[in-house]
Scaffold this motif. Sequence first.
Motif, short mmCIF file in Angstrom:
data_model
loop_
_atom_site.label_atom_id
_atom_site.label_comp_id
_atom_site.label_asym_id
_atom_site.label_seq_id
_atom_site.Cartn_x
_atom_site.Cartn_y
_atom_site.Cartn_z
N GLY A 306 0.84 -1.18 0.00
CA GLY A 306 0.00 0.00 0.00
C GLY A 306 0.88 1.24 0.00
N ASP A 307 0.62 2.15 0.93
CA ASP A 307 1.43 3.37 1.07
C ASP A 307 2.18 3.38 2.40
N PHE A 308 2.63 2.22 2.81
CA PHE A 308 3.30 2.07 4.11
C PHE A 308 4.50 2.99 4.24
N GLU A 309 4.65 3.61 5.40
CA GLU A 309 5.78 4.50 5.68
C GLU A 309 7.00 3.67 6.06
N ALA A 310 7.77 3.28 5.04
CA ALA A 310 8.93 2.41 5.26
C ALA A 310 10.22 3.19 5.49
#
Length: 402
Positions: A306-310
């Motif tokens: 998804g748009d995970f804050e990695a």
Amino acid sequence: MLNITLNRTFWPVGHGAFYTEEHMCHSSEKTFCAVYDCGGKSKQIIEQQIDKFLASKGSPKIDYLFISHFHRDHINGVRYLLANANVEHIVIPQLENARLIEAYIYNAITGDNINDTQDDAQIFIRLQLATHDIPVEQIIEVEPANDDYSNPEQSTNGYNTLVSSGKNIEVKDNSEPPYWVYIPINIDYDKEKRQKLIDKLNAICAANGILDVVVDGKIQWSSIDTILRTNMKGVKVTYEQLFTGTHNAYSMPVYSGPIEKVIKCHDVDFNGCDLIPYYMYRRYWHINERLHQYALKRMAPCLYMGDFEAKDSNNLCKLRKELNEYYYHIGMQQVPHHYSQNNHNIDLYEDRVIAFGNVDDHKDVSFCHSIYNEIQRETCFPPIVITENTPPLEFIARFGFR
């Protein structure tokens, strides 16, 4: 030996995400279908791709729909999918009020009109109350991971089933043991920012003599719509001050892969992309049959982000701990948030075979070139860029499970 065919498709929806997986057991001809996210650059584009997906299926049944978060480019096809398919389960991050309000505000300040944003709110409300007009038997909310990474027993919040982050969703064929697993991971971050957003919205409400945005634990959508209509510019400034740059206040990754550690790969096909067969042939297939088998096995487990804050190493550390040994099985890796620098972490692609992700029209993808080049340099494989003008990218593999 249990023979399974997996068909994994990355659909070209531009700036958004729509990924599907179908399993078919040859002995029983039983099928299983999962969808990760259902949104795109526009409703027209995502609905066209949903139509193509459903036309390619023998049945409109979808076992699990996973939604990473509630920004429009990941959900604007959900209502259309639910209207045209029989969705058995929807798996979502826990429906905390602050998360829904953040997503609603983001969709409003980035959208074309308030009516589209109100459509989003209807999805939120129906998911929150499990109303009968959503054709699902069970909505599953995934709790944020605890600091000690424990997995409490399944509980209920009165409407939807509530499960812990990291709970395995297993796929099996009749009386056979499970052969596949989906693992949703909910890492909570930016919680303080979401609460500050509510506090600032309440201040705007107070200045205008209207109800707070949350009263007695219930979201007052009419209050939010009023301040958006009367003070859109002020709300946008408030939001952007809290969430600088391109952000995502939460996003639920999902792992998909075989349970068995030892599987036999009968055959594989990768349609729609010339680069991957070229690299796979050059590096593996003409060298050694064992490497051939290894490469195909590594392509089976996939991590949807998804748009995970990695970019935050703490978030990435929690993700690894939640997935445990499964993290090191991953061969396919979605590049988070459409190759955004704000969510990028090169450590994600260590020992991966394929990285993929959606962006806007291929004529203007310059913003993702630095990440594209970094991934290619570090992994020796070029990542796959999927746009609304590319054909669907299909990975079809036939596995035998001992």
